[in-house]
Write a protein that holds these residues in place. Structure first.
Motif, PDB file in Angstrom:
ATOM      1  N   PRO A   1      37.253  61.310   7.825  1.00 42.37           N
ATOM      2  CA  PRO A   1      36.304  61.415   8.938  1.00 42.37           C
ATOM      3  C   PRO A   1      35.127  60.445   8.851  1.00 42.37           C
ATOM      4  O   PRO A   1      34.805  59.787   9.849  1.00 42.37           O
ATOM      5  N   SER A   2      34.513  60.322   7.660  1.00 43.08           N
ATOM      6  CA  SER A   2      33.314  59.472   7.568  1.00 43.08           C
ATOM      7  C   SER A   2      33.654  58.024   7.857  1.00 43.08           C
ATOM      8  O   SER A   2      32.894  57.322   8.530  1.00 43.08           O
ATOM      9  N   GLU A   3      34.815  57.583   7.344  1.00 43.19           N
ATOM     10  CA  GLU A   3      35.211  56.189   7.565  1.00 43.19           C
ATOM     11  C   GLU A   3      35.395  55.921   9.059  1.00 43.19           C
ATOM     12  O   GLU A   3      34.916  54.921   9.588  1.00 43.19           O
ATOM     13  N   ILE A   4      36.082  56.840   9.721  1.00 48.79           N
ATOM     14  CA  ILE A   4      36.333  56.625  11.158  1.00 48.79           C
ATOM     15  C   ILE A   4      35.021  56.729  11.938  1.00 48.79           C
ATOM     16  O   ILE A   4      34.779  55.949  12.862  1.00 48.79           O
ATOM     17  N   ALA A   5      34.165  57.656  11.508  1.00 49.59           N
ATOM     18  CA  ALA A   5      32.867  57.798  12.201  1.00 49.59           C
ATOM     19  C   ALA A   5      32.083  56.491  12.139  1.00 49.59           C
ATOM     20  O   ALA A   5      31.414  56.104  13.111  1.00 49.59           O
ATOM     21  N   SER A   6      32.188  55.817  11.003  1.00 48.66           N
ATOM     22  CA  SER A   6      31.390  54.596  10.849  1.00 48.66           C
ATOM     23  C   SER A   6      31.913  53.454  11.735  1.00 48.66           C
ATOM     24  O   SER A   6      31.163  52.538  12.058  1.00 48.66           O
TER      25      SER A   6
ATOM     26  N   ASN B   1      32.566  50.545  17.117  1.00 54.45           N
ATOM     27  CA  ASN B   1      33.496  49.444  17.423  1.00 54.45           C
ATOM     28  C   ASN B   1      34.565  49.879  18.423  1.00 54.45           C
ATOM     29  O   ASN B   1      34.907  49.157  19.351  1.00 54.45           O
ATOM     30  N   TYR B   2      35.088  51.104  18.209  1.00 58.18           N
ATOM     31  CA  TYR B   2      36.090  51.624  19.139  1.00 58.18           C
ATOM     32  C   TYR B   2      35.494  51.775  20.537  1.00 58.18           C
ATOM     33  O   TYR B   2      36.163  51.564  21.544  1.00 58.18           O
ATOM     34  N   LYS B   3      34.226  52.153  20.558  1.00 58.41           N
ATOM     35  CA  LYS B   3      33.541  52.332  21.849  1.00 58.41           C
ATOM     36  C   LYS B   3      33.541  51.008  22.624  1.00 58.41           C
ATOM     37  O   LYS B   3      33.945  50.951  23.794  1.00 58.41           O
ATOM     38  N   ILE B   4      33.148  49.950  21.930  1.00 55.48           N
ATOM     39  CA  ILE B   4      33.104  48.627  22.577  1.00 55.48           C
ATOM     40  C   ILE B   4      34.514  48.185  22.983  1.00 55.48           C
ATOM     41  O   ILE B   4      34.729  47.675  24.087  1.00 55.48           O
ATOM     42  N   LEU B   5      35.446  48.452  22.087  1.00 57.77           N
ATOM     43  CA  LEU B   5      36.842  48.065  22.367  1.00 57.77           C
ATOM     44  C   LEU B   5      37.350  48.722  23.661  1.00 57.77           C
ATOM     45  O   LEU B   5      37.915  48.063  24.540  1.00 57.77           O
ATOM     46  N   LEU B   6      37.115  50.020  23.778  1.00 54.39           N
ATOM     47  CA  LEU B   6      37.583  50.737  24.976  1.00 54.39           C
ATOM     48  C   LEU B   6      36.843  50.264  26.225  1.00 54.39           C
ATOM     49  O   LEU B   6      37.446  50.100  27.293  1.00 54.39           O
ATOM     50  N   GLU B   7      35.548  50.012  26.054  1.00 53.28           N
ATOM     51  CA  GLU B   7      34.746  49.575  27.209  1.00 53.28           C
ATOM     52  C   GLU B   7      35.246  48.236  27.750  1.00 53.28           C
ATOM     53  O   GLU B   7      35.357  48.046  28.964  1.00 53.28           O
TER      54      GLU B   7
ATOM     55  N   LYS C   1      32.308  52.443  31.288  1.00 57.37           N
ATOM     56  CA  LYS C   1      31.044  52.577  30.554  1.00 57.37           C
ATOM     57  C   LYS C   1      31.103  53.904  29.811  1.00 57.37           C
ATOM     58  O   LYS C   1      31.225  54.965  30.434  1.00 57.37           O
ATOM     59  N   ILE C   2      31.048  53.836  28.486  1.00 53.00           N
ATOM     60  CA  ILE C   2      31.093  55.074  27.693  1.00 53.00           C
ATOM     61  C   ILE C   2      29.669  55.546  27.421  1.00 53.00           C
ATOM     62  O   ILE C   2      28.848  54.797  26.898  1.00 53.00           O
TER      63      ILE C   2
END
Ligand code: AMP
Length: 270
Positions: free
Chosen positions: A211-216, A220-226, A232-233
């Motif tokens: 979990p911590s690794e993915i949280a960090s 990046n995933y947010k920007i990728l999806l956007e 707009k997330i």
């Protein structure tokens, strides 16, 4: 099914029932709503469904105006489901009496409360009003609107001594959570919503192990999806199921998202 529009008539009708299950909705009845109704019926409760598009919880006038409405279709579905009562009060009736005002503390101004100013204050206000009219033993709400469920539990469950039954999110085959707002999206946007839901479901599964690794790397995933989907997330966050604490992985946690697609705000959690 009896359709009731006045508070007076509803009170007269239900005063002798002890075992009432209340399913509050804003209409646009879909299988997510039906699952709450079925849960109430399974509990052998007299089931009251309300359809009330609450103006005070919309922080944008246009959002209120374009909220999908189709009362005739709703009535037909509810009749088929053998609902006992449909309660359709007017705005004037619901807001006629004085009632407690709710103010969220800073610690509760997270997720949707952060960007939708006054939204949950409006939700709590109307739920306080509806629950004081209906006084049901059970309330049925969906986990799809997890923060709403959390705040109603926190602020209203003790006051009304009501059992809050939380029901899992109902999704269509492509994993998009059913929502009345989906009616505002065309095929192309629903396909994007589906791809996002599938991606986040996978991400949540992965996060169980690290979990911590993915949280960090969530930003990046947010920007990728956007960029990939031109959306707009508002937020993409892991939060504790019980207290909604950010990135607390000691207990069960969920991945929460809110985003705007073609000017429609969708929320979900996995
Ligand atoms: P709404 O009409 O959108 O205000 O929703 C009324 C109730 O139905 C709320 O408790 C929602 O959480 C619940 N609900 C909405 N969509 C779903 C869904 N896809 N699955 C389960 N419950 C839902």
């Amino acid at each position: 099914m009896k359709i009731i529009t006045s508070i007076f008539d509803l009170n007269k009708e239900i005063k002798n029932y002890k075992n009432i299950g209340f399913v509050p909705t804003m209409g646009g009845i879909h299988a997510g709503h039906s699952s709450l109704i079925k849960a109430s019926q399974k509990n052998k409760s007299k089931t009251i469904v309300s359809i009330f598009i609450n103006p005070t919880q919309f922080n944008k006038k246009n959002d209120f105006k374009k909220y999908p409405r189709n009362i005739n279709k709703d009535i037909a579905i509810l009749k088929k489901l053998n609902v006992d009562y449909l309660f359709r009060p007017s705005v004037k009736d619901v807001y006629r009496f004085k009632s407690k005002k709710f103010n969220l503390k800073k610690s509760d101004k997270i997720l949707c409360a952060k960007s939708r100013n006054g939204h949950f204050e409006g939700v709590l206000d109307v739920m306080n009003r509806l629950m004081s009219i209906i006084k049901s033993k059970d309330l049925y709400m969906g986990e799809k609107d997890y923060q709403q469920l959390y705040l109603i539990k926190k602020f209203l469950s003790k006051k009304f001594r009501v059992r809050i039954n939380s029901c899992p999110t109902v999704r269509i085959k492509n994993k998009v959570a059913l929502s009345t707002r989906n009616k505002l999206l065309n095929k192309k946007y629903l396909k994007i919503a589906s791809e996002i839901a599938l991606f986040l479901r996978k991400l949540k599964r992965k996060s169980k192990f690290q979990p911590s690794e993915i949280a960090s790397i969530l930003p990046n995933y947010k920007i990728l999806l956007e960029t990939k989907y031109n959306i707009k997330i508002d937020y993409l966050e892991f939060r504790d199921e019980k207290n909604l604490e950010l990135n607390n992985f000691k207990n069960k946690f969920r991945l929460f998202i809110a985003y705007n697609i073609n000017n429609v705000r969708l929320i979900d959690n996995f």
